[in-house]
Design a protein around this motif. Structure first.
Motif, PDB file in Angstrom:
ATOM      1  N   LYS A 152      -6.681   3.432 -11.799  1.00 17.91           N
ATOM      2  CA  LYS A 152      -7.051   3.331 -10.379  1.00 17.91           C
ATOM      3  C   LYS A 152      -8.288   2.463 -10.210  1.00 17.91           C
ATOM      4  O   LYS A 152      -8.326   1.562  -9.355  1.00 17.91           O
ATOM      5  CB  LYS A 152      -7.284   4.734  -9.831  1.00 17.91           C
ATOM      6  N   ARG A 153      -9.333   2.706 -11.034  1.00 14.11           N
ATOM      7  CA  ARG A 153     -10.559   1.898 -10.925  1.00 14.11           C
ATOM      8  C   ARG A 153     -10.304   0.453 -11.315  1.00 14.11           C
ATOM      9  O   ARG A 153     -10.862  -0.473 -10.725  1.00 14.11           O
ATOM     10  CB  ARG A 153     -11.647   2.516 -11.805  1.00 14.11           C
ATOM     11  N   THR A 154      -9.446   0.247 -12.335  1.00 17.39           N
ATOM     12  CA  THR A 154      -9.155  -1.132 -12.748  1.00 17.39           C
ATOM     13  C   THR A 154      -8.480  -1.915 -11.625  1.00 17.39           C
ATOM     14  O   THR A 154      -8.847  -3.055 -11.315  1.00 17.39           O
ATOM     15  CB  THR A 154      -8.256  -1.112 -13.990  1.00 17.39           C
ATOM     16  N   VAL A 155      -7.480  -1.296 -10.966  1.00 17.51           N
ATOM     17  CA  VAL A 155      -6.781  -1.992  -9.882  1.00 17.51           C
ATOM     18  C   VAL A 155      -7.718  -2.249  -8.709  1.00 17.51           C
ATOM     19  O   VAL A 155      -7.746  -3.341  -8.121  1.00 17.51           O
ATOM     20  CB  VAL A 155      -5.551  -1.156  -9.448  1.00 17.51           C
ATOM     21  N   HIS A 170     -10.067  -6.048  -1.521  1.00 17.61           N
ATOM     22  CA  HIS A 170      -9.354  -6.316  -0.270  1.00 17.61           C
ATOM     23  C   HIS A 170      -8.394  -7.492  -0.462  1.00 17.61           C
ATOM     24  O   HIS A 170      -8.773  -8.539  -1.027  1.00 17.61           O
ATOM     25  CB  HIS A 170     -10.337  -6.633   0.863  1.00 17.61           C
ATOM     26  N   VAL A 171      -7.157  -7.337   0.023  1.00 15.01           N
ATOM     27  CA  VAL A 171      -6.137  -8.383  -0.079  1.00 15.01           C
ATOM     28  C   VAL A 171      -5.427  -8.498   1.259  1.00 15.01           C
ATOM     29  O   VAL A 171      -5.479  -7.599   2.104  1.00 15.01           O
ATOM     30  CB  VAL A 171      -5.121  -8.062  -1.198  1.00 15.01           C
ATOM     31  N   GLU A 188       8.037  -8.516  10.561  1.00 11.07           N
ATOM     32  CA  GLU A 188       7.284  -9.224   9.527  1.00 11.07           C
ATOM     33  C   GLU A 188       5.824  -9.295   9.952  1.00 11.07           C
ATOM     34  O   GLU A 188       5.501  -9.763  11.046  1.00 11.07           O
ATOM     35  CB  GLU A 188       7.844 -10.631   9.322  1.00 11.07           C
ATOM     36  N   VAL A 189       4.928  -8.823   9.093  1.00 11.68           N
ATOM     37  CA  VAL A 189       3.516  -8.700   9.431  1.00 11.68           C
ATOM     38  C   VAL A 189       2.654  -9.227   8.295  1.00 11.68           C
ATOM     39  O   VAL A 189       3.122  -9.471   7.179  1.00 11.68           O
ATOM     40  CB  VAL A 189       3.155  -7.217   9.711  1.00 11.68           C
ATOM     41  N   ILE A 190       1.369  -9.376   8.606  1.00  8.98           N
ATOM     42  CA  ILE A 190       0.341  -9.689   7.608  1.00  8.98           C
ATOM     43  C   ILE A 190      -0.615  -8.508   7.606  1.00  8.98           C
ATOM     44  O   ILE A 190      -1.278  -8.232   8.606  1.00  8.98           O
ATOM     45  CB  ILE A 190      -0.392 -10.997   7.934  1.00  8.98           C
ATOM     46  N   ALA A 191      -0.674  -7.799   6.464  1.00 10.64           N
ATOM     47  CA  ALA A 191      -1.485  -6.588   6.347  1.00 10.64           C
ATOM     48  C   ALA A 191      -2.733  -6.893   5.529  1.00 10.64           C
ATOM     49  O   ALA A 191      -2.678  -7.576   4.515  1.00 10.64           O
ATOM     50  CB  ALA A 191      -0.691  -5.471   5.690  1.00 10.64           C
ATOM     51  N   THR A 192      -3.867  -6.370   5.988  1.00  4.50           N
ATOM     52  CA  THR A 192      -5.135  -6.498   5.282  1.00  4.50           C
ATOM     53  C   THR A 192      -5.592  -5.111   4.874  1.00  4.50           C
ATOM     54  O   THR A 192      -5.647  -4.194   5.711  1.00  4.50           O
ATOM     55  CB  THR A 192      -6.192  -7.139   6.184  1.00  4.50           C
ATOM     56  N   TYR A 234       1.466   2.222  -7.367  1.00  2.21           N
ATOM     57  CA  TYR A 234       0.360   1.572  -6.689  1.00  2.21           C
ATOM     58  C   TYR A 234       0.753   1.321  -5.234  1.00  2.21           C
ATOM     59  O   TYR A 234       1.933   1.217  -4.899  1.00  2.21           O
ATOM     60  CB  TYR A 234      -0.036   0.272  -7.385  1.00  2.21           C
ATOM     61  N   GLN A 235      -0.236   1.239  -4.364  1.00  2.75           N
ATOM     62  CA  GLN A 235       0.009   1.103  -2.935  1.00  2.75           C
ATOM     63  C   GLN A 235      -1.157   0.358  -2.299  1.00  2.75           C
ATOM     64  O   GLN A 235      -2.209   0.177  -2.915  1.00  2.75           O
ATOM     65  CB  GLN A 235       0.178   2.480  -2.279  1.00  2.75           C
ATOM     66  N   ILE A 236      -0.955  -0.051  -1.052  1.00  3.22           N
ATOM     67  CA  ILE A 236      -1.992  -0.729  -0.287  1.00  3.22           C
ATOM     68  C   ILE A 236      -2.369   0.153   0.900  1.00  3.22           C
ATOM     69  O   ILE A 236      -1.506   0.642   1.622  1.00  3.22           O
ATOM     70  CB  ILE A 236      -1.534  -2.132   0.192  1.00  3.22           C
ATOM     71  N   VAL A 237      -3.656   0.391   1.042  1.00  3.87           N
ATOM     72  CA  VAL A 237      -4.185   1.139   2.177  1.00  3.87           C
ATOM     73  C   VAL A 237      -4.554   0.118   3.257  1.00  3.87           C
ATOM     74  O   VAL A 237      -5.535  -0.615   3.123  1.00  3.87           O
ATOM     75  CB  VAL A 237      -5.403   1.989   1.772  1.00  3.87           C
ATOM     76  N   ILE A 238      -3.753   0.049   4.309  1.00  7.87           N
ATOM     77  CA  ILE A 238      -3.882  -0.994   5.321  1.00  7.87           C
ATOM     78  C   ILE A 238      -4.990  -0.629   6.296  1.00  7.87           C
ATOM     79  O   ILE A 238      -5.044   0.499   6.804  1.00  7.87           O
ATOM     80  CB  ILE A 238      -2.545  -1.197   6.057  1.00  7.87           C
ATOM     81  N   GLU A 239      -5.875  -1.597   6.553  1.00 14.01           N
ATOM     82  CA  GLU A 239      -6.951  -1.418   7.524  1.00 14.01           C
ATOM     83  C   GLU A 239      -6.742  -2.254   8.779  1.00 14.01           C
ATOM     84  O   GLU A 239      -7.301  -1.941   9.822  1.00 14.01           O
ATOM     85  CB  GLU A 239      -8.294  -1.781   6.878  1.00 14.01           C
ATOM     86  N   ALA A 240      -5.983  -3.355   8.690  1.00 18.55           N
ATOM     87  CA  ALA A 240      -5.703  -4.214   9.848  1.00 18.55           C
ATOM     88  C   ALA A 240      -4.286  -4.734   9.711  1.00 18.55           C
ATOM     89  O   ALA A 240      -3.790  -4.956   8.600  1.00 18.55           O
ATOM     90  CB  ALA A 240      -6.695  -5.368   9.943  1.00 18.55           C
ATOM     91  N   LEU A 241      -3.629  -4.956  10.847  1.00 17.66           N
ATOM     92  CA  LEU A 241      -2.234  -5.391  10.866  1.00 17.66           C
ATOM     93  C   LEU A 241      -2.063  -6.407  11.979  1.00 17.66           C
ATOM     94  O   LEU A 241      -2.563  -6.225  13.085  1.00 17.66           O
ATOM     95  CB  LEU A 241      -1.310  -4.190  11.093  1.00 17.66           C
ATOM     96  N   GLU A 242      -1.349  -7.493  11.674  1.00 14.97           N
ATOM     97  CA  GLU A 242      -1.099  -8.525  12.675  1.00 14.97           C
ATOM     98  C   GLU A 242       0.282  -9.106  12.431  1.00 14.97           C
ATOM     99  O   GLU A 242       0.782  -9.109  11.296  1.00 14.97           O
ATOM    100  CB  GLU A 242      -2.159  -9.630  12.602  1.00 14.97           C
ATOM    101  N   PRO A 243       0.970  -9.581  13.464  1.00 15.67           N
ATOM    102  CA  PRO A 243       2.304 -10.155  13.274  1.00 15.67           C
ATOM    103  C   PRO A 243       2.234 -11.473  12.532  1.00 15.67           C
ATOM    104  O   PRO A 243       1.251 -12.218  12.629  1.00 15.67           O
ATOM    105  CB  PRO A 243       2.811 -10.323  14.711  1.00 15.67           C
TER     106      PRO A 243
END
Length: 563
Positions: free
Chosen positions: A47-50, A56-57, A107-111, A123-132
């Motif tokens: 978890k720490r390595t990832v 942020h991606v 279809e979106v772009i997730a940050t 593994y998963q992504i915790v989304i903080e912002a979402l835009e089309p």
């Protein structure tokens, strides 16, 4: 590569020390010497390595498996493309702040931040912002939302209201700092000055849709005749921009607020080529904010000209009507006959009636005399006797019929009373039986309650006895006399006060020793040094705070003190 428990790489020397083995060692022996991890330690390290490697991606993909927010408020779904899929989660706090909400197949772009979920080794992504992802996605979302709202009937023409011809108060929902409000006010001043109420809102960005919807509902909530006048017409206006800039007016909350408005509403969002969903829900769509002001009020100068023209036409029509009625009156006066001519025929008729009145009175008197003579001829003694006999016969027949009727009525009443008596007896018996059953049930219930009360009283007595026994044991355990049974003694002076220190006992002092089985008198040694007097307490300074008085603990009744 070796990974430590804390997720950091070990030092080069340590790594060499871990992997070094003799020439004669086998691979199995080398693996035995490898460090050991628990499952939790290894999951935490991964978890720490990832999280440290990526942080942020921004990820572009299609939303899959979205079924709306969970009961906890969090959202769980996946982002996928042609060849891969990654799990995604949006926490409740982040979801509530998002202006753009996720939807299935979009279809979106997730940050967000990459992390792992040790519970399922993924593994998963915790989304903080979402835009089309581009204009195409926004248009697809807009078309889908348009079909949904149209199916609910929000865009029907039958539910749209007519605009007032000349509103007294106009409410404007727009930004107070933009050029839109100045254009509207300038256009209203040129055409027909009206009172304008401006509800300032954000027309772009986070929270703008909620503010526009709240402004529309706020204008509708104003009471008629209140301190703040209720508008007769609403204008929702904004200047031109891109589809992303105008997206707040495509939000469902704004469209529903516009459809629910009881005040006629004009939508003036963007330029003529810009289309938003509020345009379909509004009662009227204006291509520009200036055109909305032109739709709201007529031109005052044109109204003055029209009113002047109508006043002139009204005066001409009135004069023409007066002339026509004057000519008709003159023609009618000429056609009317003289007063003597009108009364000539009625005067002749009156004279003829006065001449024929004496003869008519005589003829009427003779006719009444003949009728009375005929009636008196028919009234003979035999006729009167026959009428009296006929009346007596009718009276006798009526009496007999009345007697028979009375007897039949009495018989019917007697039968009816007999039936009622039978029913009364049956009902009395049934009622008595029902009362006996009720009394029996109540007696059984009273017996059951008495038995329950007896058992409850016995249980309460047992509990109280057990409580008293426990209190007695606790009293015996806490009594100082139990300490005396273990070989201790309680020392008192001649006044019966407990002696707590040897220094307070003087030579030859008389003491009283209490043992577990009795008391014994004693005298202190003569060669014992004199008791040191207790030093007097020095008065404290006024500024020094007084110590808190010791809290006195109440002692149990009939229980002595250990000291």
């Amino acid at each position: 590569m070796l990974i430590g428990v804390d997720g950091q790489k070990p030092a080069p020397c340590a790594r060499k020390r871990k992997v070094r083995f003799d020439i004669g060692m086998t691979a199995a022996e080398a693996l035995i010497n490898a460090p050991e991890f628990t499952v939790s330690e290894l999951s935490s390290a991964l978890k720490r390595t990832v999280e440290e490697a990526y942080g942020h991606v921004r990820v572009r993909g299609e939303i899959s498996g979205f079924r709306g927010p969970h009961s906890s408020g969090h959202c769980y779904f996946a982002l996928k493309d042609e060849s891969a899929k990654i799990e995604a989660v949006i926490w409740k706090t982040a979801y509530s702040r998002m202006r753009f909400k996720p939807q299935e197949g979009l279809e979106v772009i997730a940050t967000g931040k990459l992390t792992t979920y040790p519970g399922s080794s993924k593994y998963q992504i915790v989304i903080e912002a979402l835009e089309p992802a581009g204009i195409g996605a926004l248009m697809a979302l807009m078309e889908e939302r348009k079909r949904k709202l149209a199916a609910e009937g929000l865009f029907d023409e039958a539910r749209k209201q007519l605009l007032p011809w000349l509103p007294e108060v106009i409410g404007v929902v727009t930004s107070p700092t933009g050029a839109v409000i100045r254009d509207i006010l300038h256009r209203l001043a040129d055409r027909f000055p009206r009172r304008v109420l401006v509800w300032p809102v954000k027309v772009q960005g986070e929270g703008s849709a909620e503010q526009v919807a709240a402004a529309i509902r706020g204008f509708n909530a104003l009471p008629a005749g209140g301190k703040i006048p209720r508008p007769d017409l609403l204008i929702v206006a904004r200047g031109g921009g891109s589809l992303e800039d105008l997206w707040s007016f495509n939000e469902e909350i704004v469209v529903r607020a516009a459809a629910e408005s009881m005040i006629p509403l004009i939508s003036a969002v963007g330029h003529e080529t810009d289309i938003t969903l509020i345009d379909f829900a509004a009662d009227k769509r204006a291509p520009t904010p200036t055109a909305a002001a032109e739709m709201a009020v007529p031109v005052r100068a044109e109204l003055f000209v029209e009113v002047t023209s109508l006043a002139r036409r009204t005066m001409v029509c009135w004069q023409r009507g007066q002339d026509s009625r004057r000519n008709e009156l003159r023609a009618t006066v000429r056609a009317l006959p003289a007063a003597g001519e009108l009364l000539a025929i009625p005067r002749q008729r009156l004279d003829g009636a006065a001449a024929s009145l004496p003869r008519a009175l005589k003829a009427n008197t003779h006719a009444h005399f003949r009728r009375f003579a005929q009636s008196s001829a028919r009234l003979t003694v035999r006729v009167l006797r026959a009428q009296v006999a006929h009346a007596a016969q009718r009276l006798t027949a009526g009496g007999e019929r009345m007697t028979l009727s009375a007897r039949a009525q009495v018989a019917r009443r007697r039968d009816r009373f007999a039936g009622l008596e039978i029913r009364l007896k049956a009902s009395k018996f049934a009622n008595a039986q029902a009362q006996r059953n009720i009394i029996a049930r109540d007696r059984e219930r009273a017996l059951r309650l008495a038995e329950r009360a007896r058992r409850a009283l016995a249980t309460a007595m047992q509990r109280q006895q057990a409580r008293i026994a426990h209190s007695g044991q606790l009293l015996a355990a806490l009594s100082y006399k139990s300490v005396l049974t273990r070989g201790f003694a309680l020392v008192r002076d001649a006044q019966g006060h407990a002696v707590r220190a040897a220094a307070s006992v003087g030579p030859g002092a008389r003491l009283n020793l209490e043992f577990s089985d009795g008391r014994v008198g004693a005298t202190a040694d003569v060669d014992r040094p004199a008791a040191t007097p207790t030093p007097a307490r020095q008065p404290k300074a006024a500024s020094e705070p007084k110590p808190a008085a010791p809290r006195r603990v109440a002692k149990p009744v009939d229980q002595g003190s250990l000291f």
